[in-house]
Design a protein around this motif. Structure first.
Motif, short mmCIF file in Angstrom:
data_model
loop_
_atom_site.label_atom_id
_atom_site.label_comp_id
_atom_site.label_asym_id
_atom_site.label_seq_id
_atom_site.Cartn_x
_atom_site.Cartn_y
_atom_site.Cartn_z
N SER A 34 0.84 -1.21 0.00
CA SER A 34 0.00 0.00 0.00
C SER A 34 0.87 1.26 0.00
O SER A 34 0.64 2.18 -0.79
CB SER A 34 -0.94 0.01 1.22
N HIS A 35 1.87 1.26 0.87
CA HIS A 35 2.75 2.44 0.92
C HIS A 35 3.54 2.60 -0.38
O HIS A 35 3.74 3.73 -0.82
CB HIS A 35 3.69 2.36 2.13
N SER A 36 3.97 1.49 -0.99
CA SER A 36 4.73 1.61 -2.26
C SER A 36 3.87 2.22 -3.35
O SER A 36 4.31 3.11 -4.08
CB SER A 36 5.21 0.25 -2.77
N LEU A 37 2.62 1.73 -3.45
CA LEU A 37 1.74 2.28 -4.49
C LEU A 37 1.43 3.75 -4.19
O LEU A 37 1.48 4.60 -5.09
CB LEU A 37 0.46 1.44 -4.60
N LEU A 38 1.12 4.06 -2.94
CA LEU A 38 0.81 5.45 -2.57
C LEU A 38 1.99 6.37 -2.90
O LEU A 38 1.80 7.49 -3.37
CB LEU A 38 0.45 5.53 -1.09
N GLN A 39 3.22 5.88 -2.67
CA GLN A 39 4.38 6.72 -2.95
C GLN A 39 4.55 6.94 -4.46
O GLN A 39 4.86 8.05 -4.89
CB GLN A 39 5.65 6.11 -2.35
N LYS A 40 4.30 5.90 -5.25
CA LYS A 40 4.39 6.07 -6.71
C LYS A 40 3.36 7.07 -7.22
O LYS A 40 3.63 7.89 -8.10
CB LYS A 40 4.15 4.71 -7.43
N ILE A 41 2.15 6.99 -6.67
CA ILE A 41 1.10 7.94 -7.06
C ILE A 41 1.52 9.35 -6.65
O ILE A 41 1.37 10.31 -7.42
CB ILE A 41 -0.25 7.56 -6.41
N THR A 42 2.06 9.47 -5.44
CA THR A 42 2.47 10.80 -4.93
C THR A 42 3.54 11.41 -5.83
O THR A 42 3.44 12.59 -6.20
CB THR A 42 2.99 10.67 -3.49
N ASP A 43 4.55 10.63 -6.18
CA ASP A 43 5.62 11.16 -7.03
C ASP A 43 5.07 11.59 -8.38
O ASP A 43 5.45 12.64 -8.91
CB ASP A 43 6.73 10.11 -7.21
N SER A 44 4.14 10.79 -8.93
CA SER A 44 3.52 11.14 -10.21
C SER A 44 2.73 12.44 -10.08
O SER A 44 2.77 13.30 -10.97
CB SER A 44 2.58 10.02 -10.66
N THR A 45 2.01 12.57 -8.96
CA THR A 45 1.12 13.71 -8.77
C THR A 45 1.91 15.01 -8.58
O THR A 45 1.52 16.06 -9.09
CB THR A 45 0.21 13.45 -7.55
N ILE A 46 3.02 14.93 -7.85
CA ILE A 46 3.83 16.14 -7.64
C ILE A 46 4.36 16.65 -8.99
O ILE A 46 4.24 17.84 -9.29
CB ILE A 46 4.99 15.85 -6.65
N GLY A 47 4.87 15.76 -9.81
CA GLY A 47 5.37 16.17 -11.12
C GLY A 47 4.27 16.77 -11.99
O GLY A 47 4.47 17.77 -12.69
N TYR A 48 3.09 16.14 -11.90
CA TYR A 48 1.94 16.58 -12.70
C TYR A 48 1.46 17.96 -12.25
O TYR A 48 1.22 18.84 -13.08
CB TYR A 48 0.84 15.53 -12.55
N LEU A 49 1.34 18.17 -10.95
CA LEU A 49 0.87 19.47 -10.46
C LEU A 49 1.90 20.57 -10.75
O LEU A 49 1.53 21.69 -11.12
CB LEU A 49 0.55 19.41 -8.96
N LYS A 50 3.16 20.25 -10.62
CA LYS A 50 4.19 21.25 -10.95
C LYS A 50 4.11 21.63 -12.43
O LYS A 50 4.25 22.80 -12.79
CB LYS A 50 5.58 20.73 -10.61
#
Ligand SMILES: Cc1c2[nH]c(c1CCC(=O)O)Cc1[nH]c(c(CCC(=O)O)c1C)Cc1[nH]c(c(CCC(=O)O)c1C)Cc1[nH]c(c(C)c1CCC(=O)O)C2
Length: 341
Positions: free
Chosen positions: A177-193
């Motif tokens: 769960s934490h691995s998937l959440l971290q992958k989503i988070t990294d994707s989301t930060i790049g996307y929002l930036k």
């Protein structure tokens, strides 16, 4: 490049405003006949969302037709999982479906951290087109789903009342769960930036399924990832809207976000006490817009009395419902503008 109407941004930054700014969650693409015409022409939701000219057109409609104080880019929170390698389909009258799901460490190997420019370039192009057309009339809101809400769809594969597949994974496989959440988070930060780089003036994080978690689970599986996003987005104000997470208002209020979004279960006065030094956004029950015009005006006045006119952005407590009469939406907007001035 100063905006003609920067009420929303000033309110978000905690500056004084002459009146309360107003917009509606899901204002683009639910209620307007003008939206349905473009949607028809596109053929499908996904075709519409991935064609920048058409996505830009429906983004601008609420600004021109309803008179809201901000545009929100027409897209969906589910473009992020797709950009990570998990495509979705939008089934008419039913909602999103992921033909493949992610439920184990092995499934994670098929996903990558989204590269916004290559995987989500069509959203960025739509943002650039909207900015050109807006010509600095009102700010543009960018957005993404909160990592936990995206986790819900990627693991469950479709909408659900309970998201019990997603929640089961939190209990049975925390490491996954934490691995998937971290992958989503990294994707989301790049996307929002990238959205900010393309012209978004403020970004909102939608944690639509926050309310299915216990306070303890929310603290473990949602807040730390939202915190990473808030800490990474330093260029523009960030709004955190965690639907149903009344129990987490104080902790959300301590993140490095500028605005906390509220749903209609959350009392304005109590929310001010729990979140004393941020701007609040919300929170009229979308069903109020089924009432008569006089009752809508009375409910809006009551809401503004409760929140006050400063450090406040008027909105519904969740997205506007698809069968809402646009004239009732206009009444909501007009009443906020007149009463708060
Ligand atoms: C959970 C969620 C989704 N998408 C979104 C959320 C978070 C907000 C919330 O809690 O409502 C966010 C979203 N989706 C859409 C926007 C557009 C911008 C706006 O107007 O706010 C935004 C901000 C377009 C859309 N997203 C979708 C449509 C309707 C599809 C169509 O036109 O056929 C639109 C205009 C489809 C969608 N997309 C999603 C669902 C469950 C559905 C089906 C039901 C629905 O209509 O909401 C996932």
């Amino acid at each position: 490049m100063t905006l003609q109407n920067d009420l929303l941004l000033r309110a978000a930054r905690g500056e004084k405003t002459e009146r309360v700014p107003v917009w509606l969650m899901r204002q683009a693409g639910r209620i307007l006949p003008e939206y349905r015409a473009v949607r028809e022409k596109a053929g499908s939701f996904i075709a519409l969302a991935t064609t920048p000219e058409m996505a830009a057109e429906v983004t601008l409609q609420p600004v021109d037709i309803l008179g809201v104080d901000a545009a929100i880019i027409f897209s969906d929170i589910l473009v992020v999982p797709e950009a990570m390698g998990l495509p979705y389909e939008m089934i008419e009258q039913r909602g999103p479906v992921f033909p493949k799901t992610v439920r184990s460490a092995a499934d994670l190997d098929h996903l990558h951290i989204a590269d916004a420019d290559t995987d989500l370039g069509y959203v960025l192009e739509a943002i650039r087109l909207v900015k050109r057309e807006l010509n600095n009339r009102v700010p543009l809101i960018g957005f993404a789903g909160a990592p936990f809400t995206i986790f819900c769809y990627m693991t469950e594969g479709k909408g659900s009342k309970t998201f019990s597949v997603a929640k089961k994974l939190l209990y049975t496989d925390p490491a996954f769960s934490h691995s998937l959440l971290q992958k989503i988070t990294d994707s989301t930060i790049g996307y929002l930036k990238a959205q900010v780089q393309a012209g978004a003036n403020i970004v909102q994080i939608f944690d639509s399924w926050a309310g299915i978690l216990s306070p303890e689970q929310y603290r473990t599986y949602s807040l730390p990832y939202i915190k990473q996003i808030c800490d990474a987005i330093t260029e523009v104000p960030v709004t955190v809207f965690a639907k149903g997470a009344f129990f987490a208002r104080q902790e959300i209020g301590q993140l490095s976000c500028s605005v906390v979004g509220l749903d209609w279960n959350m009392d304005p006065t109590e929310s001010r006490r729990l979140v004393p030094d941020k701007t609040l956004q919300g929170n009229l029950d979308p069903c109020v817009l089924y009432a008569g015009f006089d009752q809508i005006r009375a409910e809006v006045r009551r809401m503004i009395q409760a929140f006050g006119t400063q450090r406040y952005i008027a909105n519904l407590g969740h997205g506007v419902y698809p069968d809402t009469d646009p004239e009732k939406v206009k009444c909501f907007i007009e009443t906020v503008k007149e009463y708060s001035a």
